[in-house]
Structure formats: structure tokens, C-alpha cells
Design an enzyme around this catalytic site. Structure first.
Site, mmCIF file in Angstrom:
data_model
loop_
_atom_site.group_PDB
_atom_site.id
_atom_site.type_symbol
_atom_site.label_atom_id
_atom_site.label_comp_id
_atom_site.label_asym_id
_atom_site.label_seq_id
_atom_site.Cartn_x
_atom_site.Cartn_y
_atom_site.Cartn_z
ATOM 1 N N HIS A 1 0.919 -1.036 -0.066
ATOM 2 C CA HIS A 1 -0.051 0.195 -0.546
ATOM 3 C C HIS A 1 0.651 1.362 0.414
ATOM 4 O O HIS A 1 0.530 2.123 -0.378
ATOM 5 C CB HIS A 1 -0.606 0.507 1.305
ATOM 6 C CG HIS A 1 -1.749 -1.065 0.969
ATOM 7 N ND1 HIS A 1 -2.796 -1.356 2.452
ATOM 8 C CD2 HIS A 1 -2.149 -1.558 0.281
ATOM 9 C CE1 HIS A 1 -3.634 -2.001 2.224
ATOM 10 N NE2 HIS A 1 -3.316 -2.575 1.026
ATOM 11 N N ARG B 1 -10.259 0.399 -12.512
ATOM 12 C CA ARG B 1 -10.193 -0.849 -11.868
ATOM 13 C C ARG B 1 -11.584 -0.602 -11.439
ATOM 14 O O ARG B 1 -11.947 0.505 -11.187
ATOM 15 C CB ARG B 1 -9.488 -0.427 -10.400
ATOM 16 C CG ARG B 1 -7.760 -0.408 -10.804
ATOM 17 C CD ARG B 1 -7.176 -0.986 -9.389
ATOM 18 N NE ARG B 1 -5.558 -0.314 -9.810
ATOM 19 C CZ ARG B 1 -4.515 0.534 -9.558
ATOM 20 N NH1 ARG B 1 -5.511 1.779 -10.144
ATOM 21 N NH2 ARG B 1 -3.985 0.096 -9.932
ATOM 22 N N ARG C 1 -11.751 -2.972 -16.927
ATOM 23 C CA ARG C 1 -11.341 -4.296 -16.198
ATOM 24 C C ARG C 1 -12.583 -4.832 -15.332
ATOM 25 O O ARG C 1 -12.773 -3.803 -14.902
ATOM 26 C CB ARG C 1 -10.092 -3.991 -15.484
ATOM 27 C CG ARG C 1 -9.756 -5.962 -14.808
ATOM 28 C CD ARG C 1 -8.364 -5.590 -13.465
ATOM 29 N NE ARG C 1 -8.724 -5.262 -12.233
ATOM 30 C CZ ARG C 1 -7.550 -4.271 -11.753
ATOM 31 N NH1 ARG C 1 -6.451 -5.018 -12.356
ATOM 32 N NH2 ARG C 1 -7.969 -4.035 -10.511
ATOM 33 N N GLU D 1 -1.705 -12.270 -15.613
ATOM 34 C CA GLU D 1 -0.969 -12.174 -14.473
ATOM 35 C C GLU D 1 -0.835 -13.509 -13.719
ATOM 36 O O GLU D 1 0.009 -13.441 -12.699
ATOM 37 C CB GLU D 1 -2.204 -11.872 -12.954
ATOM 38 C CG GLU D 1 -3.097 -10.599 -13.794
ATOM 39 C CD GLU D 1 -3.761 -10.038 -12.597
ATOM 40 O OE1 GLU D 1 -4.204 -8.898 -12.069
ATOM 41 O OE2 GLU D 1 -5.394 -10.473 -13.636
ATOM 42 N N ASN E 1 2.188 -7.170 -11.118
ATOM 43 C CA ASN E 1 2.517 -7.069 -9.655
ATOM 44 C C ASN E 1 2.101 -8.333 -9.472
ATOM 45 O O ASN E 1 3.146 -8.978 -8.888
ATOM 46 C CB ASN E 1 1.120 -5.942 -8.524
ATOM 47 C CG ASN E 1 0.743 -4.993 -9.563
ATOM 48 O OD1 ASN E 1 2.640 -4.879 -9.923
ATOM 49 N ND2 ASN E 1 0.078 -3.836 -9.350
ATOM 50 N N ASP E 2 1.134 -9.094 -9.862
ATOM 51 C CA ASP E 2 0.279 -10.772 -9.201
ATOM 52 C C ASP E 2 1.840 -11.322 -10.070
ATOM 53 O O ASP E 2 1.831 -12.100 -9.352
ATOM 54 C CB ASP E 2 -0.987 -10.733 -9.862
ATOM 55 C CG ASP E 2 -1.784 -10.700 -8.456
ATOM 56 O OD1 ASP E 2 -1.685 -10.299 -7.641
ATOM 57 O OD2 ASP E 2 -3.605 -9.898 -8.893
ATOM 58 N N ARG F 1 3.982 -10.475 -2.373
ATOM 59 C CA ARG F 1 4.106 -8.930 -2.121
ATOM 60 C C ARG F 1 4.170 -8.574 -1.744
ATOM 61 O O ARG F 1 4.775 -7.042 -1.433
ATOM 62 C CB ARG F 1 2.826 -8.897 -3.553
ATOM 63 C CG ARG F 1 2.186 -8.545 -3.734
ATOM 64 C CD ARG F 1 0.609 -8.247 -4.731
ATOM 65 N NE ARG F 1 -0.622 -7.738 -4.304
ATOM 66 C CZ ARG F 1 -1.409 -7.047 -5.388
ATOM 67 N NH1 ARG F 1 -0.569 -8.059 -6.364
ATOM 68 N NH2 ARG F 1 -2.526 -6.773 -4.650
ATOM 69 N N CYS G 1 0.418 -3.075 -17.458
ATOM 70 C CA CYS G 1 -0.992 -2.137 -16.697
ATOM 71 C C CYS G 1 -0.305 -1.530 -14.883
ATOM 72 O O CYS G 1 -0.860 -1.367 -14.733
ATOM 73 C CB CYS G 1 -2.573 -1.622 -16.273
ATOM 74 S SG CYS G 1 -2.898 -3.513 -16.290
#
Length: 580
Positions: free
Chosen positions: A215, A317, A353, A441, A464-465, A475, A512
Site C-alpha cells: 500500500h 479498476r 477491467r 497475471e 504485480n501479481d 508481494r 498496466c
């Protein structure tokens, strides 16, 4: 958040000190500490540290039985007050800050930990002790579960401290307002701390814990604040010490040479000024076009992104209009929200998405099962299998928004793992006249990107994933932050594989994930063949400016060099040599 059988979990005792501050000898002489770079830039200033709740001693003994109902009511009032303040902050924030604050507000009202505290109060525990013990119980449980559940430990502790402060009549703990521009150093930062930062006063962030997609990292990118996470030895740096933070190399120098620090900051400011002057469109120095797009999640964020050189939206998102609701939003409600983003980028590309919920973002109305490992469970597109109407109503709303605004969006599904899933989603999207794509992902999707592209019109890589699943590393874990670094050659090898599959059939492949917000890594991605980059609005000028300073051949040479390395550190160094 999953609910657990509380009676089967051993209760931990309340900590004698909730401050989490280091008791080691402070670092006072010049020393260079190293971590994982997250947001580039160089800043120098005094260290500030977040205020923590002082030790609060619960009343000795148990609460009289006649007073327990009142004590339970006092607890419920305090917890609700904290949740309402977090929700109010979420309403005033935009983008990633709004999402993480909303998720924390939901956690503050979760029946699992609230019920654990209420049970203790019913047994005679004072509310302060009940809160501490209930949260400690779930901290231990989440830590043991690992994965995305472990990510919520910092949030839980933050909620604990805020509720105890409310119960004790003390000011809410958090980040102090510095008198001069300062570097915020902490063991970790809760969403409520990070989301409210003033980037003119908090000019840099460094944490002991966290990873490249924590975060703290996500909001630091949104604010454009230089940031380094997983810094070894940071807890020993005292408040007030002067430090030089380099978010590009991932270093924090304590008591730096004043002349060297001033030179480094001036050079970084010059580079930042060059970035601010970039007006787009995205292209390399020799004219190879690369779309530079924005990541948004509501109309306000889209309108803010429209003030940057962003050429469109690469990731919208849609979770925000579903979270914190007891019932599913109607098609009309959804269409209005989606329409705000399409209006903000009228006539420009917008990629929406579909709902990426589950795991750490549960839906109250979707009937999530309790799962031992939610990160590998029913999340993303997998929710649609048990709730088929949910996906079709969202696609209907997206199509309605496109028709109402005259801006026809692209649509993509998260967490696709097989070609069959891609086909099922594409068939559904085309039923509503939408252009279908999928997120890459899951490593399986990258490995079979050519098969997936037989069914969809584009791919978008969520780094990220992809990093988390490729490296089998949480992560959010500071211990594993070097593994989830998007510069990991294994992750970039999978990116290259997906990009080659797209090039072979002439279909676009964008990125992205947070990797697209790193100007240096963005050049490497372009060298791999990525056709678009979508990042937080604050990162767009730096990414575009960096691309404009290098040729396509330089990007390709850097990509080849990076793929030949064995570690993230080697990969970053190879790119720096060729591109800077």
C-alpha cells in the site's frame, strides 16, 4: 476477509507496548542503508516517524457483570467511529488512496475480529484489553496463513491503535505534520497514514517492511514521492537525523555530505523539471510510438489524469463501486460510474477491467467461501463461475455507458489462467458489442499467450501479481521484497513471451502493473515490444520524458541485456548502463 472459528485459536496476551519502536542504538554517523527502490527521485531532509499509541493500561481485573453491556456498547461506538472516519477519508481521496482506505474501513467493521473482542468483553475483559487480544489473535492467524491475508496485518494493527485511542480519549495515532519538508521513516505505514500525506511536507518515504506493491508503494507512486521499502537497518535511524533518500538506487544515506547531497538533489530536481515539461504523445527519440496511459478507478481520478499528458486509460479498476456494499449495484448505477471515466477521456482509449474481487477484497453479496489460501482461490474472473449474472450485468452496464457517452470502451478480465476462460469471457463481451482482452497475471497465461490470443483482441500484463505468482513470494513481505521486484529476469522473461505472442498475430500487448511507472523499466518493456504503458497519473510525465530521451534500439539493447542477467540487481544495473 474470511471469518474463522475463534474458539479454536489460542489467544495471545496483550502486548506491553503498542508503539513498535526500535530499542536498538540509533544510527548517527554517515552510513548507507539499502532497500528496494519503488519510486524514483532524490530528496534530503530530517527524519520524522509516525506517532504511535502510548502504552495504555487496561483497568486491573475484569469488568463487573452489570457493566459489561455498557462496555460492549462503548467498544461498538469506538469501532464505528474509526470506521466512519476511514470511510470519510476514502470519500475525499481518489485513486489507489481511496481504494485502500475503503478496504481498511471495511476491515474495521469485519464481524470476525469485532466478534472476538465482543466475546472477551462479555467474559469480563475491559474493552482496551479485548481489542488488543482480539487483534493479536488475528495477526497471528493471518501471519500463519501468509499470502494476501498476511498483507492485512499492518492494517489490523493500525485499526487496533485507532480504536484503543478512541476508547482512551487520546488523539488518533498517525503521521505528524512536520514544520519543514521531511523524510518519513517507519517500520511500515498503514493506508490511513499514507493516503493523507502532503507531498510538499513529506518529501520521501522509507520503510523497514513492505514490498514493491505494498500500500505504501502504490500510494507513493500516486503522490510522486520518492520511496524505498525493505530498508535493512532503518529502525535504528533516529527521528531528527538528516538523511539522503535515493528512490532510484534504493539507498538511504544517514548524515550525508552536505555538498554531495545538494548536488544529488539538484540533479534530480532538474530531471523532474524536464519530466514536467513533457507533453506527449508517447514516443522514443527516433519516433517509435508507445501509448502512455493512466490507471484510474473512478471519475475523479480520471478527471485528474486528464490534466496530465495521458493519452487514455489503460486500466480502469471497477472494484470501488462494488466494495463496502451489502447488495450488488444496479446496472444503471454501474453505468453512471463507468460513464464518468468515459466522459473524462472522450474520444480516447479506455480499457475497463471487470470486477477483480475476492481474496483480500471480498464482496458481501457474492458468497465467498472460506479459503485456506485466498490468493490462490476464487478471485477475479473465477467469481463469475459461481455468480454468472454478476459478470453479465457488469458487461451490460459497460456497454450502456459506452452507448450513452459515445466512447466505446475496451474490456478485459482479471486472473485468466486458461485459453478456455479467455474464450468464455470474449464470447460474453462480444455479446454486448465490446472489444475483449485479458490480463496476464498468472504464469500459465503468459506461457500460453498464443493460445489465449486466438480468442481475444489484446493483452494487458499485470506485473504485480505476475511477479508474486512467478516467484512464489508474497508481494507484501519485506523478507521477500527482492523476489517480487518487477526487475526479476524470470518475470521479464514471461513478459517477453506474452509480447512475442501478440506481435506474431498483430495484437497489442500493454503493461498496466506498477512496473510501467518506473521510467527505466518502461524503456526495457518497450524494448521487449510492449505497445502501451499504463501507470499512476503522477508517474506519467517521468515515463514519457524518459522514453523521449532514448531510441528504440537503445531500448531493445537494454531489454536483451536484462534478459541475460540472473538477478533483479544485475538487471537494473544493466539497464542503467545502457539507458542513462
Amino acid at each position: 476477509m474470511c471469518c474463522f472459528t475463534l474458539d479454536r485459536v489460542d489467544l495471545s496476551t496483550v502486548s506491553s507496548n503498542l508503539s513498535h519502536m526500535s530499542t536498538s542504538s540509533p544510527v548517527t554517523s554517515q552510513v548507507v542503508l539499502r532497500g528496494v527502490p519503488v519510486v524514483g527521485g532524490v530528496q534530503c531532509g530530517p527524519v520524522i516517524r509516525p506517532g504511535r499509541l502510548p502504552v495504555v493500561d487496561a483497568p486491573a481485573g475484569d469488568v463487573e457483570e452489570s457493566a459489561r453491556a455498557a462496555e460492549a456498547a462503548r467498544f461498538s461506538t469506538a469501532a464505528a467511529a474509526v470506521a466512519n472516519r476511514l470511510r470519510d477519508r476514502a470519500g475525499r481521496a481518489t485513486g489507489a488512496a481511496s481504494e485502500v482506505l475503503a478496504a481498511t474501513a471495511t476491515l474495521a467493521q469485519d464481524r470476525a475480529w469485532l466478534g472476538a473482542a465482543e466475546k472477551r468483553i462479555a467474559g469480563g475483559a475491559p474493552a482496551v484489553r479485548a481489542v488488543a487480544e482480539a487483534v493479536d489473535q488475528f495477526v497471528a492467524l493471518f501471519t500463519q496463513l501468509g499470502g494476501l491475508m498476511a498483507e492485512r496485518v499492518t492494517d489490523l494493527r493500525d485499526i487496533r491503535d485507532r480504536v484503543i485511542a478512541e476508547l482512551s480519549g487520546l488523539p488518533e495515532p498517525g503521521v505528524p505534520l512536520p514544520d519543514v519538508p521531511s523524510i518519513l521513516c517507519a517500520e511500515d505505514l498503514a493506508p490511513a497514514d499514507t493516503a493523507g500525506l502532503d507531498p510538499s511536507l513529506v518529501i520521501g518515504l522509507a520503510t523497514t517492511l513492505g514490498g514493491p506493491t505494498s500500500h505504501t508503494a502504490i500510494i507513493a507512486r500516486q503522490l510522486g514521492i520518492p520511496c524505498v521499502v525493505a530498508v535493512d537497518g532503518l529502525d535504528d535511524v533516529a527521528a531528527g537525523a538528516t538523511v539522503l533518500l535515493d528512490g532510484t538506487t534504493g539507498t538511504l544515506t544517514v548524515d550525508p555530505d552536505p555538498l554531495e547531497a545538494a548536488t544529488a538533489v539538484t540533479a534530480a530536481q532538474h530531471a523532474a523539471e524536464q519530466a514536467r515539461q513533457w507533453t506527449g504523445p508517447g514516443a522514443t527519440a527516433d519516433g517509435h510510438t508507445v501509448a502512455v496511459l493512466a490507471n484510474v478507478q473512478d471519475g475523479a481520478a480520471a478527471r485528474a489524469a486528464r490534466q496530465t499528458p495521458a493519452e487514455g486509460v489503460g486500466l480502469f479498476r471497477t472494484e470501488l463501486c462494488f466494495l463496502n456494499r451489502d447488495t450488488e449495484p444496479s446496472v444503471a448505477e454501474q453505468a453512471k460510474i463507468y460513464g464518468e471515466v468515459l466522459d473524462a477521456f472522450d474520444g480516447r482509449k479506455v480499457v475497463i477491467r471487470t470486477l477483480d474481487a475476492g481474496s483480500d477484497k471480498p464482496l458481501k453479496f457474492a458468497g465467498h467461501p472460506d479459503e485456506a489460501n485466498p490468493a490462490l482461490g476464487v478471485r477475479g474472473i473465477r467469481i463469475a463461475e459461481g455468480n454468472p449474472g454478476l459478470l453479465h450485468r457488469q458487461l451490460e452496464a459497460i456497454a450502456a455507458a459506452g452507448a450513452a457517452t459515445g466512447n466505446q470502451p475496451w474490456v478485459m478480465a482479471p486472473m485468466i489462467a486458461t485459453a478456455a476462460e479467455a474464450k468464455s469471457f470474449a464470447d460474453a463481451a462480444r455479446t454486448y458489442g465490446l472489444t475483449p482482452g485479458v490480463m496476464i497475471e498468472v504464469p500459465a497465461a503468459a506461457l500460453l499467450a498464443d493460445k489465449i490470443l486466438e480468442h481475444v483482441d489484446f493483452l494487458s500484463i499485470g506485473t504485480n501479481d505476475l511477479a508474486q505468482y512467478t516467484m512464489a513470494a508474497d508481494r507484501m513481505s519485506a523478507d521477500l521484497a527482492t523476489l517480487t521486484d518487477p526487475w526479476q529476469p524470470a518475470v521479464l522473461a514471461l513478459v517477453a513471451m506474452a509480447v512475442r505472442a501478440g506481435a506474431a498475430v498483430g495484437k497489442p500487448v500493454g503493461v498496466c502493473g506498477e512496473a510501467a511507472a518506473d521510467p527505466l523499466l518502461a524503456c526495457v518493456l518497450v524494448g521487449l515490444g510492449v505497445t502501451s504503458l499504463s501507470a499512476a497519473s503522477a508517474a506519467i510525465p517521468a515515463v514519457g520524458a524518459k522514453l523521449s530521451q532514448v531510441t528504440l534500439q537503445q531500448c531493445r539493447d537494454a531489454a536483451d541485456a536484462v534478459l541475460a542477467t540472473a538477478t533483479a540487481t544485475e538487471a537494473r544495473a544493466a539497464a542503467l548502463t545502457l539507458l542513462q
